[in-house]
Design a protein around this motif. Structure first.
Motif, PDB file in Angstrom:
ATOM      1  N   GLY A   1      -4.687   0.068  20.204  1.00  0.00           N
ATOM      2  CA  GLY A   1      -5.215  -0.116  19.553  1.00  0.00           C
ATOM      3  C   GLY A   1      -5.426   2.339  19.523  1.00  0.00           C
TER       4      GLY A   1
ATOM      5  N   ILE B   1      -5.217  -3.946  10.471  1.00  0.00           N
ATOM      6  CA  ILE B   1      -4.666  -3.240  11.657  1.00  0.00           C
ATOM      7  C   ILE B   1      -6.163  -4.055  12.774  1.00  0.00           C
ATOM      8  CG2 ILE B   1      -4.387  -1.695  13.303  1.00  0.00           C
ATOM      9  CD1 ILE B   1      -2.533  -2.356  11.301  1.00  0.00           C
TER      10      ILE B   1
ATOM     11  N   ASN C   1      -6.957  -0.061   7.926  1.00  0.00           N
ATOM     12  CA  ASN C   1      -7.350  -0.363   8.612  1.00  0.00           C
ATOM     13  C   ASN C   1      -7.881  -1.075   8.469  1.00  0.00           C
ATOM     14  OD1 ASN C   1      -7.425   2.220   9.380  1.00  0.00           O
ATOM     15  ND2 ASN C   1      -8.415   3.241   7.777  1.00  0.00           N
TER      16      ASN C   1
ATOM     17  N   PRO D   1       0.873   5.516  -3.251  1.00  0.00           N
ATOM     18  CA  PRO D   1       0.335   6.717  -2.110  1.00  0.00           C
ATOM     19  C   PRO D   1      -1.771   6.800  -2.817  1.00  0.00           C
ATOM     20  CG  PRO D   1       1.861   6.987  -3.774  1.00  0.00           C
ATOM     21  CD  PRO D   1       1.820   5.463  -4.239  1.00  0.00           C
ATOM     22  N   ASP D   2      -1.649   6.750  -3.972  1.00  0.00           N
ATOM     23  CA  ASP D   2      -2.964   7.217  -3.807  1.00  0.00           C
ATOM     24  C   ASP D   2      -3.730   6.787  -3.658  1.00  0.00           C
ATOM     25  OD1 ASP D   2      -2.233  10.216  -4.576  1.00  0.00           O
ATOM     26  OD2 ASP D   2      -1.680   9.391  -6.615  1.00  0.00           O
ATOM     27  N   GLU D   3      -3.711   5.329  -3.437  1.00  0.00           N
ATOM     28  CA  GLU D   3      -4.608   4.594  -2.909  1.00  0.00           C
ATOM     29  C   GLU D   3      -5.700   4.701  -1.521  1.00  0.00           C
ATOM     30  OE1 GLU D   3      -4.561   0.096  -3.390  1.00  0.00           O
ATOM     31  OE2 GLU D   3      -4.346   0.714  -5.528  1.00  0.00           O
ATOM     32  N   THR D   4      -7.016   3.942  -1.702  1.00  0.00           N
ATOM     33  CA  THR D   4      -7.356   4.378  -0.209  1.00  0.00           C
ATOM     34  C   THR D   4      -6.329   3.840   0.945  1.00  0.00           C
ATOM     35  OG1 THR D   4      -9.105   3.220  -0.299  1.00  0.00           O
ATOM     36  CG2 THR D   4      -9.473   5.699  -0.735  1.00  0.00           C
ATOM     37  N   CYS D   5      -6.676   3.863   2.300  1.00  0.00           N
ATOM     38  CA  CYS D   5      -6.006   2.950   3.121  1.00  0.00           C
ATOM     39  C   CYS D   5      -6.833   2.580   4.256  1.00  0.00           C
ATOM     40  CB  CYS D   5      -4.565   3.682   3.775  1.00  0.00           C
ATOM     41  SG  CYS D   5      -5.937   5.134   5.247  1.00  0.00           S
TER      42      CYS D   5
ATOM     43  N   CYS E   1      -2.206   8.431   5.206  1.00  0.00           N
ATOM     44  CA  CYS E   1      -2.316   7.673   6.556  1.00  0.00           C
ATOM     45  C   CYS E   1      -1.781   7.265   7.323  1.00  0.00           C
ATOM     46  CB  CYS E   1      -2.406   5.835   5.934  1.00  0.00           C
ATOM     47  SG  CYS E   1      -2.769   5.206   7.408  1.00  0.00           S
TER      48      CYS E   1
ATOM     49  N   LEU F   1      -2.672   3.227  17.424  1.00  0.00           N
ATOM     50  CA  LEU F   1      -2.642   3.009  16.143  1.00  0.00           C
ATOM     51  C   LEU F   1      -3.558   3.622  15.159  1.00  0.00           C
ATOM     52  CD1 LEU F   1      -0.223   2.780  14.714  1.00  0.00           C
ATOM     53  CD2 LEU F   1      -0.201  -0.088  14.260  1.00  0.00           C
ATOM     54  N   ARG F   2      -4.387   2.939  15.953  1.00  0.00           N
ATOM     55  CA  ARG F   2      -6.051   2.254  14.953  1.00  0.00           C
ATOM     56  C   ARG F   2      -6.540   4.077  14.892  1.00  0.00           C
ATOM     57  NH1 ARG F   2      -9.001   3.001  12.038  1.00  0.00           N
ATOM     58  NH2 ARG F   2     -10.793   1.083  11.366  1.00  0.00           N
TER      59      ARG F   2
ATOM     60  N   VAL G   1       1.010  -1.706   0.070  1.00  0.00           N
ATOM     61  CA  VAL G   1       0.241  -0.227   0.377  1.00  0.00           C
ATOM     62  C   VAL G   1       1.455   1.265   0.593  1.00  0.00           C
ATOM     63  CG1 VAL G   1      -1.872   1.103   1.160  1.00  0.00           C
ATOM     64  CG2 VAL G   1      -1.451  -1.116   1.422  1.00  0.00           C
TER      65      VAL G   1
ATOM     66  N   ILE H   1      -1.719   5.651  10.105  1.00  0.00           N
ATOM     67  CA  ILE H   1      -1.359   4.684  10.753  1.00  0.00           C
ATOM     68  C   ILE H   1       0.463   4.376  10.136  1.00  0.00           C
ATOM     69  CG2 ILE H   1      -0.740   2.162  10.412  1.00  0.00           C
ATOM     70  CD1 ILE H   1      -4.116   2.503  11.050  1.00  0.00           C
ATOM     71  N   LEU H   2       0.714   4.469   8.649  1.00  0.00           N
ATOM     72  CA  LEU H   2       1.888   3.997   8.266  1.00  0.00           C
ATOM     73  C   LEU H   2       2.544   5.587   8.594  1.00  0.00           C
ATOM     74  CD1 LEU H   2       1.307   3.004   4.631  1.00  0.00           C
ATOM     75  CD2 LEU H   2       1.745   2.093   6.220  1.00  0.00           C
TER      76      LEU H   2
ATOM     77  N   CYS I   1      -5.782   7.011  11.741  1.00  0.00           N
ATOM     78  CA  CYS I   1      -6.190   7.562  10.879  1.00  0.00           C
ATOM     79  C   CYS I   1      -7.588   6.589  10.300  1.00  0.00           C
ATOM     80  CB  CYS I   1      -5.526   5.676   9.845  1.00  0.00           C
ATOM     81  SG  CYS I   1      -6.349   6.235   8.187  1.00  0.00           S
ATOM     82  N   GLY I   2      -8.626   7.622   9.561  1.00  0.00           N
ATOM     83  CA  GLY I   2      -9.889   7.638   9.246  1.00  0.00           C
ATOM     84  C   GLY I   2     -10.189   6.592   8.838  1.00  0.00           C
ATOM     85  N   GLU I   3     -11.077   6.434   7.879  1.00  0.00           N
ATOM     86  CA  GLU I   3     -11.879   5.211   7.265  1.00  0.00           C
ATOM     87  C   GLU I   3     -11.294   5.056   6.136  1.00  0.00           C
ATOM     88  OE1 GLU I   3     -12.832   2.317   7.745  1.00  0.00           O
ATOM     89  OE2 GLU I   3     -12.440   2.922   9.818  1.00  0.00           O
ATOM     90  N   ASN I   4     -11.121   6.475   5.049  1.00  0.00           N
ATOM     91  CA  ASN I   4     -10.671   6.076   3.560  1.00  0.00           C
ATOM     92  C   ASN I   4      -9.407   7.414   3.235  1.00  0.00           C
ATOM     93  OD1 ASN I   4     -12.160   3.884   2.722  1.00  0.00           O
ATOM     94  ND2 ASN I   4     -14.001   4.631   2.843  1.00  0.00           N
ATOM     95  N   GLN I   5      -8.923   7.334   4.181  1.00  0.00           N
ATOM     96  CA  GLN I   5      -7.671   8.279   3.623  1.00  0.00           C
ATOM     97  C   GLN I   5      -7.048   7.900   2.271  1.00  0.00           C
ATOM     98  OE1 GLN I   5      -6.979   9.862   8.318  1.00  0.00           O
ATOM     99  NE2 GLN I   5      -6.032  11.390   6.454  1.00  0.00           N
ATOM    100  N   ALA I   6      -6.425   8.851   1.693  1.00  0.00           N
ATOM    101  CA  ALA I   6      -5.329   8.436   0.269  1.00  0.00           C
ATOM    102  C   ALA I   6      -4.266   7.763   1.388  1.00  0.00           C
ATOM    103  CB  ALA I   6      -4.758   9.498  -0.257  1.00  0.00           C
ATOM    104  N   ALA I   7      -3.572   6.612   1.181  1.00  0.00           N
ATOM    105  CA  ALA I   7      -2.678   6.068   1.838  1.00  0.00           C
ATOM    106  C   ALA I   7      -1.102   7.163   2.330  1.00  0.00           C
ATOM    107  CB  ALA I   7      -1.657   4.919   0.787  1.00  0.00           C
TER     108      ALA I   7
END
Lengths: 135, 135
Positions: B108, A86, A83, A75-79, B123, B110-111, A71, B125-126, B114-120
């Motif tokens: 916990g 994790i 989630n 870098p432009d894909e969603t993450c 992110c 770490l989680r 991933v 988390i990364l 990051c929200g649900e659908n950001q660009a990687a």
DNA sequence: ATTGACTCTCTAGCGACTATAGGGTTTATG
DNA sequence: CATAAACCCTATAGTCGCTAGAGAGTCAAT
């Protein structure tokens, strides 16, 4: 800036064999080689491996780490996959925690069944282990 | 009273292969054979294997179980070795529990990064995984 | 007589490495 | 400059506790 595998190992706290194993499993790119066929690494390799080590410390499998690294290169894909990994791992850890806590309780109870130096034939632990039939 | 390995397996909840593996590892005595070379078991075998299964459920290694079984055959020795095995195992479980609890906390934390659908590339988390350098 | 269910032994595979053997390379010292 | 120590290479086997499979034999019912 360049270093050989031994230096990389001491910089990251990983064993030399573990680093070679990660290369074989394609978690790290195949490094360049010196004239004498030694692997040559740099600062980027250190960061890469420290990332892996940190994920391993969190209990992620090599496959999960591989997915995270994949991933990172897009870098432009969603993450959402991150989630997902994790969240899944949290669930695994929670399950394991519950199991271990039950286990701990059973072991504690078992331990009270026997004093220090009884004869084995009177040992409450052995008796208990033989009598309990349900897990 | 006699039974073949499949019946023993369903009576104990172990797999056939596991039973054969325990025999190979000398946790159970080599059973008698029928004229057609089938392993023949009885009620004693059931008890023996249920004991092993119960110990496995407690997380004991096959070597530790072997030690428990050895003590059982020497009923006049003191059972301090049994206590020792259990105490050691409790210590291992406690250590593992602490590790897992720390792990759970880190996951916990770490989680939440990051929200649900950001660009990687954004992110949390990364980013977090790459920045944390100490385990 | 044949089908199907059961059993046998032997071997390979899992995950994440570690350890070893048997070699080659580089660096430090005499 | 020779040699020894320290490092590196590949390839293979071992760890633990099984599971899965191949290829063959055995037994009970139809």
């Amino acid at each position: 800036m360049n270093m050989k595998i031994g230096t990389l190992a001491s910089h990251t706290g990983l064993s030399i064999q573990a680093i070679r194993y990660y290369e074989q499993q394609e978690l790290v790119p195949t490094p360049g080689r010196s004239s004498g066929n030694y692997r040559i690494y740099d600062e980027t390799s250190v960061k890469h491996l420290v990332f892996i080590k940190h994920c391993r410390n969190l209990g992620l499998s090599l496959e999960e780490i591989k997915a995270l690294l994949r991933v990172r290169t897009k870098p432009d894909e969603t993450c959402s996959e991150i989630n997902h990994i994790i969240d899944h791992h949290v669930a695994v850890v929670d399950r394991r925690l519950t199991e271990l806590q039950e286990l701990r309780q059973q072991l504690g109870a078992l331990r009270t069944k026997c004093g220090e130096n009884q004869a084995a034939k009177d040992c409450g632990i052995l008796r208990e282990l033989f009598e309990i039939t349900s897990p």
